[in-house]
Design a protein around this motif. Structure first.
Motif, short mmCIF file in Angstrom:
data_model
loop_
_atom_site.label_atom_id
_atom_site.label_comp_id
_atom_site.label_asym_id
_atom_site.label_seq_id
_atom_site.Cartn_x
_atom_site.Cartn_y
_atom_site.Cartn_z
N UNK A 40 1.00 -1.08 -0.03
CA UNK A 40 0.01 0.16 -0.02
C UNK A 40 0.80 1.29 -0.15
N UNK A 41 1.94 1.88 0.50
CA UNK A 41 2.75 2.62 0.68
C UNK A 41 3.02 2.45 -0.47
N UNK A 42 4.30 1.64 -1.13
CA UNK A 42 5.35 1.61 -2.47
C UNK A 42 4.05 1.87 -2.86
N UNK A 43 2.45 1.59 -3.47
CA UNK A 43 2.22 1.49 -4.57
C UNK A 43 0.92 3.09 -4.20
N UNK A 44 1.49 3.27 -2.93
CA UNK A 44 0.64 5.33 -3.26
C UNK A 44 1.64 5.84 -3.54
N UNK A 45 3.19 5.51 -3.74
CA UNK A 45 4.58 6.60 -3.59
C UNK A 45 3.97 6.19 -5.08
N UNK A 46 4.48 5.35 -6.10
CA UNK A 46 4.81 4.89 -7.44
C UNK A 46 3.07 5.24 -8.52
N UNK A 48 1.69 8.10 -7.12
CA UNK A 48 2.13 9.56 -6.80
C UNK A 48 2.54 9.82 -8.01
N UNK A 49 3.92 9.31 -8.38
CA UNK A 49 4.74 9.76 -8.61
C UNK A 49 4.28 9.57 -10.09
N UNK A 50 3.83 8.17 -10.94
CA UNK A 50 3.42 8.37 -12.50
C UNK A 50 1.94 9.28 -12.07
N UNK A 51 1.58 9.62 -11.34
CA UNK A 51 -0.06 10.08 -12.25
C UNK A 51 0.47 11.70 -12.08
N UNK A 52 1.79 12.25 -11.27
CA UNK A 52 2.35 13.15 -11.26
C UNK A 52 2.98 13.64 -13.12
N UNK A 53 3.35 12.44 -13.05
CA UNK A 53 4.17 12.42 -14.86
C UNK A 53 3.32 12.20 -15.49
N UNK A 54 1.68 11.64 -15.30
CA UNK A 54 0.62 11.79 -16.33
C UNK A 54 0.71 13.36 -16.85
N UNK A 55 0.34 14.18 -15.60
CA UNK A 55 -0.38 15.22 -14.71
C UNK A 55 0.80 16.02 -16.22
N UNK A 56 1.58 16.39 -16.59
CA UNK A 56 2.83 16.96 -16.71
C UNK A 56 2.77 16.72 -18.13
N UNK A 57 2.55 15.69 -18.63
CA UNK A 57 2.32 15.27 -20.11
C UNK A 57 1.05 15.53 -20.98
N UNK A 58 0.10 16.27 -19.61
CA UNK A 58 -1.43 16.19 -20.01
C UNK A 58 -0.73 18.18 -20.28
N UNK A 97 -0.48 -2.86 -9.68
CA UNK A 97 1.02 -2.70 -9.72
C UNK A 97 1.29 -2.55 -11.78
N UNK A 98 0.61 -4.09 -12.25
CA UNK A 98 0.79 -3.63 -13.88
C UNK A 98 -0.11 -2.54 -14.62
N UNK A 99 -0.61 -1.60 -13.80
CA UNK A 99 -1.08 -0.89 -14.03
C UNK A 99 -0.17 0.85 -14.28
N UNK A 100 0.71 0.32 -13.05
CA UNK A 100 1.53 1.61 -12.97
C UNK A 100 3.24 1.83 -14.17
N UNK A 101 3.40 0.77 -14.36
CA UNK A 101 4.36 0.40 -15.16
C UNK A 101 3.99 0.37 -16.90
N UNK A 102 4.90 1.40 -17.17
CA UNK A 102 4.55 1.89 -18.26
C UNK A 102 4.04 1.10 -19.32
#
Length: 178
Positions: A40-46, A48-58, A97-102
């Protein structure tokens, strides 16, 4: 559709609970809880990181005048994946996890895009414009959009051209202001 969702919301939790109990009986309660908390903790961090990157791409796509199609689908996948990672269970963690890996997210994006296109083509989904002048959730004054829609009274006729092949009834030359 309702039947599928009902099965999904019944079967997945039962399988997750069965797997948690099975793993817990083999390795113990403490290690099982530790795995759930760490994912849960690692997934939250990942997420957040991927979400911020996606938002920057948007934002980058919009800044260059483009529409953010794939970026928005990525954001949706990341949101669902983060939610799955926060849900206790091993199956939901694996799916999250599968959804978070590019690489695996790209596969999911293509599948979702095909499904969206198929739904629109078969008439099961409808595209509705809710831009700044549509009065939708982000449009119009009440919606907090870009202001009120333009009024016809504010328009100015610059040039009037008759339809091709049509005769003018006002006796004027084509292309003059009306």
């Amino acid at each position: 559709m309702f039947g599928r969702l009902l099965l999904l919301f019944l079967i997945v939790p039962v399988l997750d609970l069965t797997l948690l109990v099975s793993v817990g009986s083999r390795i113990g309660l403490g290690p099982t809880l530790a795995i759930v908390v760490v994912t849960a903790v690692a997934g939250s961090w990942l997420a957040r990181r991927e979400g911020v990157a996606a938002w920057r791409r948007v934002q980058s796509r919009m800044a260059t005048g483009g529409l953010p199609g794939p970026e928005l689908i990525d954001g949706l996948i990341i949101l669902v994946s983060g939610t799955l990672l926060l849900t206790p269970g091993f199956l939901t963690d694996i799916a999250g996890l599968l959804g978070l890996f590019p690489p695996t997210r790209a596969i999911a994006r293509r599948a979702l895009k095909r499904r969206f296109e198929r739904s629109i083509a078969t008439g099961h989904a409808h595209v509705i414009h809710t831009g700044p002048f549509a009065g939708g959730p982000f449009g119009g004054v009440a919606g907090g959009g870009f202001g009120a829609p333009p009024r016809i009274e504010d328009a100015e006729v610059v040039e009037v051209r008759p339809a091709e092949g049509a005769e003018r009834t006002d006796g004027g030359a084509a292309g003059t202001a009306g």
